[in-house]
Design an enzyme around this catalytic site. Structure first.
Site, PDB file in Angstrom:
ATOM      1  N   GLU A  70      -2.357   2.191  -6.251  1.00  0.00           N
ATOM      2  CA  GLU A  70      -1.321   2.834  -5.444  1.00  0.00           C
ATOM      3  C   GLU A  70      -0.489   3.701  -6.377  1.00  0.00           C
ATOM      4  OE1 GLU A  70       1.318   0.399  -3.106  1.00  0.00           O
ATOM      5  OE2 GLU A  70      -0.299  -0.794  -2.245  1.00  0.00           O
ATOM      6  N   GLU A 105      -0.200  -6.984  -4.323  1.00  0.00           N
ATOM      7  CA  GLU A 105       1.119  -7.129  -4.946  1.00  0.00           C
ATOM      8  C   GLU A 105       1.724  -8.529  -4.916  1.00  0.00           C
ATOM      9  OE1 GLU A 105       3.615  -3.943  -3.433  1.00  0.00           O
ATOM     10  OE2 GLU A 105       2.471  -2.459  -4.569  1.00  0.00           O
TER      11      GLU A 105
HETATM   12  C1  NAG Z   1       5.558   1.806  -1.284  1.00  0.00           C
HETATM   13  C2  NAG Z   1       5.332   1.747   0.155  1.00  0.00           C
HETATM   14  O1  NAG Z   1       5.196   2.747   0.806  1.00  0.00           O
HETATM   15  N1  NAG Z   1       5.282   0.554   0.687  1.00  0.00           N
HETATM   16  C3  NAG Z   1       5.070   0.372   2.098  1.00  0.00           C
HETATM   17  C4  NAG Z   1       3.694  -0.090   2.302  1.00  0.00           C
HETATM   18  O2  NAG Z   1       3.427  -0.247   3.618  1.00  0.00           O
HETATM   19  C5  NAG Z   1       4.207  -1.245   4.228  1.00  0.00           C
HETATM   20  C6  NAG Z   1       3.720  -1.360   5.605  1.00  0.00           C
HETATM   21  O3  NAG Z   1       2.373  -1.468   5.523  1.00  0.00           O
HETATM   22  C7  NAG Z   1       5.673  -0.882   4.139  1.00  0.00           C
HETATM   23  O4  NAG Z   1       6.446  -1.927   4.654  1.00  0.00           O
HETATM   24  C8  NAG Z   1       6.042  -0.620   2.686  1.00  0.00           C
HETATM   25  O5  NAG Z   1       7.339  -0.115   2.587  1.00  0.00           O
END
Ligand code: NAG
Ligand code: NAG
Length: 332
Positions: free
Chosen positions: A266, A160
């Site tokens: 995702e 991302e």
């Molecule tokens: C969309 C989501 O769940 N994002 C999470 C992904 O994981 C990180 C930690 O690894 C979180 O901080 C995010 O909120």
């Protein structure tokens, strides 16, 4: 039971325990890949390097085995670049962190399924946007060198990218590809775009990504898609029953127009009927377009999610008990 135990039972007593070329287990599904994210080693991002077991943890291989038994065949394993290469992006590794990561990778690929290495860094290193394409290329040359003999490993350039210069995002992805190929690695490369690699904004934001070049021709465009109001994956609710299909349709057309292939790396929704309908709609759309869509990965499994609304970790994660049926049609 450890996956490696399963696999190595067949070659017990043999001196050559590690096959050079691994083959994907045969399965029957419209998608090439259906799986989940395996989160944990990137936890505690405010504590670098942090302490294993306190700030972060590696995925649980026995939980992954359960998901493989359910028909999943790809896992995206999160980790942090700063923990792997603590001094600098191009520096030497923390051997223990690499070893723990490698243990998970080997266990998963020994079961005959793919594993994606996901530096969960958002295009940043030590909090700063990565601007040196040459350092990034070296990072990837080094990492691919570690895993180039394992054909079931997939390289994900970075998780991302966001709020970055669009040309830089393109150039970093190209640098990663160049570094991986320079190392002599020939596996799949999953590239990601700006704006959190969102499918819904892909065409507007990431059109220049069509210019990426790979001598092996094994690029897969990895997009992410959540179905809540702001597409962030931070709410249990989905916007509507049709939002899933609506949010990926333009990306489908982009892939077709540019003769590319993609994967939803995702996606998730809360454990409720609206999300169930929306997710099914999205999956059906993707399944009707498997010429360009190669699969999907749920966000997320992992040992430490607890009562997290999208938790796919067996045996009691709310998505594992409540939402796996949404994926059922597509599991091999
Ligand atoms: C969309 C989501 O769940 N994002 C999470 C992904 O994981 C990180 C930690 O690894 C979180 O901080 C995010 O909120
Ligand atoms: C690696 O995992 C072991 C447990 O298997 C743990 O004791 C160790 O601290 C971990 N090291 C790192 C750097 O993650």
């Amino acid at each position: 039971m450890k996956l490696s135990t399963l696999f190595f039972a067949a070659v017990a007593g043999s001196a050559v325990a590690v096959p050079l070329a691994k083959e994907q287990k045969k399965r029957d599904s419209v998608f090439q890949w259906v799986g989940a994210n395996e989160s944990g080693a990137e936890f505690g991002e405010d504590n670098i390097p942090g302490v294993w077991g306190t700030d972060y943890i590696f995925p649980d291989v026995s939980a992954i085995t359960t998901l493989i038994d359910k028909g999943m065949n790809i896992f995206r394993v999160q980790f942090m670049m700063e923990r792997l290469a603590p001094d600098s992006m191009t520096g030497s590794y923390d051997d223990a962190y690499l070893k723990n990561l490698t243990t998970v990778v080997d266990a998963v690929t020994d079961a005959g399924v793919h594993v994606i290495l996901d530096p969960h860094n958002y295009g940043r290193f030590n909090g700063e946007i990565i601007t040196s394409t040459s350092d990034f290329q070296t990072f990837w040359k080094n990492l691919a060198g570690q895993f180039k003999s394992n054909s079931l490993v997939v390289f994900d350039t970075n998780n991302e990218y966001h709020d970055m210069d669009q040309e830089l995002v393109l150039n970093l992805n190209q640098a990663a590809i160049d570094g991986i190929r320079e190392a002599g690695a020939t596996q799949y490369i999953f590239v990601e775009g700006n704006s959190w690699s969102g499918a819904w904004t892909w065409v507007d934001v990431n059109d220049n990504m069509k210019n990426l070049e790979d001598p092996e021709d094994k690029i897969v465009y990895q997009m992410h898609q959540y179905l809540d109001t702001d597409g962030s994956g931070t709410h249990e609710e989905c916007v509507s029953g049709t939002i899933g299909e609506e949010r990926v349709t333009s990306a489908t057309q982009w892939l077709k127009d540019n003769k590319k292939v993609g994967i939803i790396g995702e996606f998730a929704g809360g454990n409720n009927d609206q999300c169930r309908t929306a997710l099914k709609g999205m999956l059906e759309h993707l399944a009707e377009n498997t010429d360009v869509w190669k699969g999907v990965l749920w966000w997320a499994a992992g040992p430490w999610w607890g009562d997290y609304m999208y938790n796919m970790e067996p045996p009691s994660g709310v998505a594992y008990t409540g939402m796996l049926d949404v994926l059922q049609t597509y599991l091999g």
